[in-house]
Write an enzyme that holds these catalytic residues in place. Sequence first.
Site, mmCIF file in Angstrom:
data_model
loop_
_atom_site.group_PDB
_atom_site.id
_atom_site.type_symbol
_atom_site.label_atom_id
_atom_site.label_comp_id
_atom_site.label_asym_id
_atom_site.label_seq_id
_atom_site.Cartn_x
_atom_site.Cartn_y
_atom_site.Cartn_z
ATOM 1 N N TYR A 151 41.271 54.269 64.345
ATOM 2 C CA TYR A 151 40.260 54.353 63.276
ATOM 3 C C TYR A 151 40.719 55.298 62.170
ATOM 4 O O TYR A 151 40.608 54.998 60.984
ATOM 5 C CB TYR A 151 38.926 54.828 63.868
ATOM 6 N N PHE A 211 39.922 39.836 34.238
ATOM 7 C CA PHE A 211 39.690 38.783 35.227
ATOM 8 C C PHE A 211 38.194 38.704 35.551
ATOM 9 O O PHE A 211 37.461 39.661 35.343
ATOM 10 C CB PHE A 211 40.508 39.034 36.500
ATOM 11 N N ASP A 212 37.735 37.573 36.065
ATOM 12 C CA ASP A 212 36.281 37.389 36.227
ATOM 13 C C ASP A 212 35.629 38.370 37.192
ATOM 14 O O ASP A 212 34.494 38.785 36.968
ATOM 15 C CB ASP A 212 35.913 35.928 36.548
ATOM 16 N N ASP A 216 45.168 46.401 36.236
ATOM 17 C CA ASP A 216 44.743 45.416 37.221
ATOM 18 C C ASP A 216 46.035 44.701 37.619
ATOM 19 O O ASP A 216 46.584 43.901 36.874
ATOM 20 C CB ASP A 216 43.728 44.465 36.584
ATOM 21 N N ALA A 241 47.312 42.718 40.233
ATOM 22 C CA ALA A 241 47.488 41.645 41.216
ATOM 23 C C ALA A 241 48.879 40.993 41.169
ATOM 24 O O ALA A 241 49.500 40.758 42.189
ATOM 25 C CB ALA A 241 46.407 40.586 41.021
ATOM 26 N N LYS A 295 48.049 38.616 46.283
ATOM 27 C CA LYS A 295 48.976 37.929 45.386
ATOM 28 C C LYS A 295 50.390 38.480 45.620
ATOM 29 O O LYS A 295 51.079 38.052 46.529
ATOM 30 C CB LYS A 295 48.552 38.123 43.923
ATOM 31 N N HIS A 332 30.677 29.821 39.165
ATOM 32 C CA HIS A 332 31.615 28.726 39.430
ATOM 33 C C HIS A 332 31.879 28.515 40.917
ATOM 34 O O HIS A 332 32.219 27.427 41.343
ATOM 35 C CB HIS A 332 32.936 28.957 38.689
HETATM 36 N N1 F0G Z 1 42.420 40.753 39.321
HETATM 37 C C1 F0G Z 1 43.058 39.613 39.064
HETATM 38 C C2 F0G Z 1 43.987 39.522 37.885
HETATM 39 C C3 F0G Z 1 42.872 38.515 39.898
HETATM 40 O O1 F0G Z 1 43.512 37.380 39.633
HETATM 41 C C4 F0G Z 1 42.015 38.644 41.019
HETATM 42 C C5 F0G Z 1 41.770 37.521 41.912
HETATM 43 C C6 F0G Z 1 41.372 39.867 41.242
HETATM 44 C C7 F0G Z 1 41.601 40.895 40.370
HETATM 45 C C8 F0G Z 1 40.428 40.066 42.399
HETATM 46 O O2 F0G Z 1 41.111 40.143 43.583
HETATM 47 O O3 F0G Z 1 40.424 38.137 44.921
HETATM 48 O O4 F0G Z 1 41.505 40.110 45.988
HETATM 49 O O5 F0G Z 1 39.194 40.258 45.175
HETATM 50 N N2 F0G Z 1 42.100 36.349 41.655
HETATM 51 C C9 F0G Z 1 41.967 35.202 42.535
HETATM 52 C C10 F0G Z 1 42.454 33.988 41.824
HETATM 53 C C11 F0G Z 1 40.634 35.037 43.143
HETATM 54 O O6 F0G Z 1 42.274 32.883 42.362
HETATM 55 O O7 F0G Z 1 43.048 34.098 40.761
HETATM 56 P P1 F0G Z 1 40.525 39.626 44.989
#
Ligand code: F0G
Length: 458
Positions: free
Chosen positions: A72, A124-125, A214, A216, A257, A449
Amino acid sequence: MELPFAESYKIKMVEPIRKSLREEREAWIKSAGYNLFKLNSDQVFIDLLTDSGTGAMSDKQWSEMMIGDESYAGASSYFKMKNAIQDVLGFEYFLPTHQGRAAENVLFSVLIKEGDVVPGNSHFDTTKGHIEFRKATCIDCTVDEAFDTTLVHPFKGNVDPEKLETVLKAHADKIPFIVITVTCNSSGGQPVSLENMKMVRQLADRYGKIVLFDSARFAENAYFIKLREKGYQDKTIREIVREMFACADVMTMSAKKDAIVNMGGFIALRSKEMHAKASVYNIMFEGYITYGGMSGRDMNALAQGLYEGTEFDYLESRIRQVEYLGKRLMDFGIPVQQPIGGHAVFVDAKRFLPHLPKEEFQAQTLAVELYLEAGVRGVEIGALLADRDPVSRDNRFPALELMRLAIPRRVYTNNHMDVVAVALKNIYDRRETIRKGLKIISEAPIMRHFTVTLDLAG
Ligand code: F0G
């Protein structure tokens, strides 16, 4: 004769996938409310919904899974991850989280308050969702070139310095941080140059602001810098990565990613004080600070993935496959965002189906057509994803209406890419016959979406 290019890995384990009949797909997509997220995976032949968490781990990553420490507190896996983050990315402090949006949730709980303004490049969304959920606003300062899919520009993810400075001047005391997304998912997997990152750093310093990456797809961004930016050809990916993150105070990471794991994420930062504040939220939302929602084995695989994801040979195999699909589509005359991005090919649905009104969701319509044609699942990056304006509740129609074909890492062969390309060509040849788009039947108030139910328009 020059030898052709081939991947820098071979396949040790396979997973069967199933083709289906068009009639089956017609029934399945109808009962899924024309929402590809609602399909079962066995109803899909080639799944390009996302490159997130869908990659194939290596033999070394699987071996790391076996020696994960599930204690843990103070697990050795935590320290393995800490060392990898320090070594590859150069951050002293970190907090594990179960995925990228969890890192956003924890960190933004510290940094954002109501009325704040967050400038950046194509947020990102989930990033936008977590900002708007806190009653703050995003301002997109991406260069204009990003919004013309026909224009070839090496760094369409770049932040426009004038746009950023205008926002910094107008909202000086309301800006908690500037976000740089590497690469820019929403505008086509487009990279940001190091010159641009350094410019943002300078502006941030002038206005006393924090810079958040950000991250990813940071390694794919570094690959493009090596190939496209003057002065970086002879640097290794890891050297470029270190130089990139030297411009950031803090980063959020969806490790699903570029760290090539199926689940995981983290926040990495330099400030001991910010780390202490974020730790409180991490414990509340994610778990104790030495695991934060991750299993020990997953932290091990992630640490190994950070090294593999920043190897040039791997990145070359990966990005050349994405490019292969993009080139095939371009050869068929299909409109795509150019240049081809790092993780996906983005088909310009406005130019593919110009006769359909934007209110009928061109990109979603195209994604449904592609599924019906060949059982290929892409995803809409357009008006559905853009949601409604939080105040007026009107539909937002973004400059780009795209269908994304995201390629999982180390998963499909170029034969699969050929199927996707020919399926889209068939649709392109009969595009005039697609006369009906889609309409919304029901939707969630935010991030609609994922769950929206649609039906044929008209
Ligand atoms: N930032 C970016 C640029 C992303 O593309 C994503 C996720 C996230 C943050 C959030 O990360 O999914 O681990 O919580 N993108 C996925 C996609 C969902 O399909 O592009 P997460």
